[in-house]
Scaffold this motif. Structure first.
Motif, PDB file in Angstrom:
ATOM      1  N   MET A   1       0.828  -1.213   0.000  1.00  0.00           N
ATOM      2  CA  MET A   1       0.000   0.000   0.000  1.00  0.00           C
ATOM      3  C   MET A   1       0.868   1.273   0.000  1.00  0.00           C
ATOM      4  N   ILE A   2       1.919   1.238   0.829  1.00  0.00           N
ATOM      5  CA  ILE A   2       2.806   2.406   0.915  1.00  0.00           C
ATOM      6  C   ILE A   2       3.477   2.670  -0.423  1.00  0.00           C
ATOM      7  N   ARG A   3       3.857   1.581  -1.111  1.00  0.00           N
ATOM      8  CA  ARG A   3       4.501   1.743  -2.405  1.00  0.00           C
ATOM      9  C   ARG A   3       3.555   2.367  -3.428  1.00  0.00           C
ATOM     10  N   ILE A   4       2.311   1.948  -3.349  1.00  0.00           N
ATOM     11  CA  ILE A   4       1.324   2.495  -4.281  1.00  0.00           C
ATOM     12  C   ILE A   4       1.128   3.994  -4.039  1.00  0.00           C
ATOM     13  N   ILE A   5       1.039   4.370  -2.758  1.00  0.00           N
ATOM     14  CA  ILE A   5       0.863   5.792  -2.419  1.00  0.00           C
ATOM     15  C   ILE A   5       2.086   6.599  -2.873  1.00  0.00           C
ATOM     16  N   GLY A   6       3.289   6.052  -2.625  1.00  0.00           N
ATOM     17  CA  GLY A   6       4.502   6.732  -3.050  1.00  0.00           C
ATOM     18  C   GLY A   6       4.548   6.920  -4.561  1.00  0.00           C
ATOM     19  N   ALA A   7       4.141   5.902  -5.299  1.00  0.00           N
ATOM     20  CA  ALA A   7       4.127   6.000  -6.755  1.00  0.00           C
ATOM     21  C   ALA A   7       3.132   7.053  -7.219  1.00  0.00           C
ATOM     22  N   LEU A   8       1.967   7.096  -6.577  1.00  0.00           N
ATOM     23  CA  LEU A   8       0.964   8.093  -6.945  1.00  0.00           C
ATOM     24  C   LEU A   8       1.462   9.514  -6.656  1.00  0.00           C
ATOM     25  N   VAL A   9       2.131   9.680  -5.500  1.00  0.00           N
ATOM     26  CA  VAL A   9       2.677  11.000  -5.164  1.00  0.00           C
ATOM     27  C   VAL A   9       3.728  11.411  -6.194  1.00  0.00           C
ATOM     28  N   GLY A  10       4.592  10.470  -6.579  1.00  0.00           N
ATOM     29  CA  GLY A  10       5.601  10.766  -7.586  1.00  0.00           C
ATOM     30  C   GLY A  10       4.980  11.130  -8.917  1.00  0.00           C
ATOM     31  N   LEU A  11       3.955  10.403  -9.319  1.00  0.00           N
ATOM     32  CA  LEU A  11       3.273  10.720 -10.569  1.00  0.00           C
ATOM     33  C   LEU A  11       2.626  12.098 -10.508  1.00  0.00           C
ATOM     34  N   GLY A  12       2.107  12.442  -9.322  1.00  0.00           N
ATOM     35  CA  GLY A  12       1.495  13.757  -9.157  1.00  0.00           C
ATOM     36  C   GLY A  12       2.510  14.876  -9.329  1.00  0.00           C
ATOM     37  N   PHE A  13       3.682  14.700  -8.694  1.00  0.00           N
ATOM     38  CA  PHE A  13       4.737  15.704  -8.853  1.00  0.00           C
ATOM     39  C   PHE A  13       5.173  15.822 -10.308  1.00  0.00           C
ATOM     40  N   ALA A  14       5.339  14.678 -10.965  1.00  0.00           N
ATOM     41  CA  ALA A  14       5.752  14.697 -12.369  1.00  0.00           C
ATOM     42  C   ALA A  14       4.721  15.400 -13.235  1.00  0.00           C
ATOM     43  N   PHE A  15       3.422  15.167 -12.938  1.00  0.00           N
ATOM     44  CA  PHE A  15       2.358  15.815 -13.710  1.00  0.00           C
ATOM     45  C   PHE A  15       2.390  17.330 -13.515  1.00  0.00           C
ATOM     46  N   VAL A  16       2.595  17.767 -12.258  1.00  0.00           N
ATOM     47  CA  VAL A  16       2.651  19.200 -11.976  1.00  0.00           C
ATOM     48  C   VAL A  16       3.839  19.847 -12.700  1.00  0.00           C
ATOM     49  N   VAL A  17       5.004  19.189 -12.685  1.00  0.00           N
ATOM     50  CA  VAL A  17       6.183  19.720 -13.359  1.00  0.00           C
ATOM     51  C   VAL A  17       5.949  19.834 -14.856  1.00  0.00           C
ATOM     52  N   LEU A  18       5.385  18.782 -15.457  1.00  0.00           N
ATOM     53  CA  LEU A  18       5.110  18.814 -16.891  1.00  0.00           C
ATOM     54  C   LEU A  18       4.090  19.889 -17.239  1.00  0.00           C
ATOM     55  N   LEU A  19       3.064  20.041 -16.374  1.00  0.00           N
ATOM     56  CA  LEU A  19       2.050  21.066 -16.609  1.00  0.00           C
ATOM     57  C   LEU A  19       2.668  22.452 -16.530  1.00  0.00           C
ATOM     58  N   SER A  20       3.543  22.681 -15.530  1.00  0.00           N
ATOM     59  CA  SER A  20       4.215  23.975 -15.398  1.00  0.00           C
ATOM     60  C   SER A  20       5.115  24.244 -16.599  1.00  0.00           C
ATOM     61  N   PHE A  21       5.849  23.221 -17.040  1.00  0.00           N
ATOM     62  CA  PHE A  21       6.711  23.371 -18.205  1.00  0.00           C
ATOM     63  C   PHE A  21       5.892  23.727 -19.448  1.00  0.00           C
ATOM     64  N   GLY A  22       4.740  23.086 -19.594  1.00  0.00           N
ATOM     65  CA  GLY A  22       3.885  23.369 -20.741  1.00  0.00           C
ATOM     66  C   GLY A  22       3.363  24.790 -20.729  1.00  0.00           C
ATOM     67  N   PHE A  23       2.914  25.271 -19.560  1.00  0.00           N
ATOM     68  CA  PHE A  23       2.416  26.650 -19.462  1.00  0.00           C
ATOM     69  C   PHE A  23       3.538  27.660 -19.752  1.00  0.00           C
ATOM     70  N   ASP A  24       4.740  27.409 -19.174  1.00  0.00           N
ATOM     71  CA  ASP A  24       5.863  28.324 -19.399  1.00  0.00           C
ATOM     72  C   ASP A  24       6.264  28.361 -20.870  1.00  0.00           C
ATOM     73  N   THR A  25       6.281  27.204 -21.509  1.00  0.00           N
ATOM     74  CA  THR A  25       6.628  27.149 -22.924  1.00  0.00           C
ATOM     75  C   THR A  25       5.610  27.895 -23.771  1.00  0.00           C
ATOM     76  N   TYR A  26       4.336  27.721 -23.441  1.00  0.00           N
ATOM     77  CA  TYR A  26       3.275  28.411 -24.189  1.00  0.00           C
ATOM     78  C   TYR A  26       3.386  29.928 -24.012  1.00  0.00           C
ATOM     79  N   ASN A  27       3.625  30.365 -22.785  1.00  0.00           N
ATOM     80  CA  ASN A  27       3.740  31.804 -22.530  1.00  0.00           C
ATOM     81  C   ASN A  27       4.954  32.405 -23.231  1.00  0.00           C
ATOM     82  N   ALA A  28       6.079  31.661 -23.224  1.00  0.00           N
ATOM     83  CA  ALA A  28       7.288  32.162 -23.875  1.00  0.00           C
ATOM     84  C   ALA A  28       7.107  32.274 -25.380  1.00  0.00           C
ATOM     85  N   ALA A  29       6.301  31.364 -25.944  1.00  0.00           N
ATOM     86  CA  ALA A  29       6.105  31.356 -27.394  1.00  0.00           C
ATOM     87  C   ALA A  29       5.081  32.386 -27.850  1.00  0.00           C
TER      88      ALA A  29
END
Length: 285
Positions: A1-29
């Motif tokens: 269970m702990i591993r599943i929660i850790g994986a979900l938290v990691g995926l959440g962070f990765a999603f937030v980073v990718l979303l931020s990168f996408g917004f920054d790229t769009y604004n710069a362009a």
């Protein structure tokens, strides 16, 4: 269970980073950056009409020009800038003989030394083995004397700036007043007290006051007319030599090397044809 929660938290962070990168790229362009006065009115550096004698693959040092450039440095630039990587004995490469080098070194009476009797720090006339000294004992004194801007050492300045010789020449000849067009487009632009407008300096305002201000500021002994442009060209050439004294020699050595490589390539081509001449290619069926 702990591993599943850790994986979900990691995926959440990765999603937030990718979303931020996408917004920054769009604004710069899509966001159009506002151009500042520095971006609009800064002019690219350029060399003197006809270029320098050392330009190009066949360029050579103009020794008379280098001697004039040293004179401009000594009488104008040395009051603020040192050259810690240039020894007085190096000036022999400019065409000075041994006695002249000794005399040139002795003109500098502010070379740091040590009293042989007391061990105290003193200043003394220079000798050929000394290096051209800084006019300030340390950086704090240099900053205090120059509105908190430390003058750079000029030994390698043309290697430290893009298109170094042209940059030095343009900077020395580029002092002026802001143009009417600049003031009209950027009413808030100003040159603060202690700074000086220069259209070839990246942010347009430079701490260094105009060092070469009038024709005839330096008296040449070879009959060359000492205009502002000529003195700027001469000292820019001299600073090119101090930064890369073997540049012309390197160019001259390059031609025999290229000739040898061309000869070796031709020789290898004919050797290949000779070796493979007896081998007949197989016909395709």
């Amino acid at each position: 269970m702990i591993r599943i929660i850790g994986a979900l938290v990691g995926l959440g962070f990765a999603f937030v980073v990718l979303l931020s990168f996408g917004f920054d790229t769009y604004n710069a362009a899509t966001t159009k950056a506002e151009k500042s006065a520095e971006y609009v009115f800064y002019e690219e550096s350029h060399g003197p009409d006809g270029g320098f004698a050392h330009d190009g693959v066949f360029g050579k040092w103009d020794l008379q020009q280098l001697q004039r450039g040293y004179q401009v440095y000594k009488e104008v630039c040395s009051s603020c800038h040192g050259m810690k990587f240039v020894a007085f004995r190096d000036l022999a490469d400019l065409g000075y003989n041994e006695d002249e080098v000794k005399a040139l070194a002795a003109e500098w009476v502010t070379v740091p030394g040590v009293d042989a009797d007391t061990g105290e720090a003193i200043v003394r006339p220079g000798s050929p083995t000394d290096y051209i000294p800084s006019p300030y004992p340390n950086q704090i004194a240099a900053a205090k004397a120059n509105n908190n801007a430390i003058p750079p050492d000029l030994s390698l300045i043309t290697k430290a700036r893009h298109h170094g010789p042209e940059y030095v020449y343009s900077l020395l000849t580029g002092y002026s007043q802001p143009s009417a067009e600049l003031k009209a487009e950027f009413p808030d632009f100003e040159t603060p007290d202690g700074l000086h407008f220069n259209k070839y300096f990246p942010n347009l305002n430079l701490a260094m006051a105009p060092p070469i201000t009038v024709d005839g500021q330096v008296s040449y002994t070879d009959g060359t007319e000492p205009t502002i442009s000529q003195m700027s060209e001469d000292v820019a050439a001299f600073l090119t030599w101090t930064a890369e004294p073997t540049m012309v020699e390197r160019k001259q050595k390059g031609w025999p090397v290229l000739g040898f490589l061309l000869f070796a390539t031709i020789l290898a081509f004919f050797a290949k044809k000779q070796i493979w001449s007896a081998v007949k290619p197989k016909k395709a069926k």
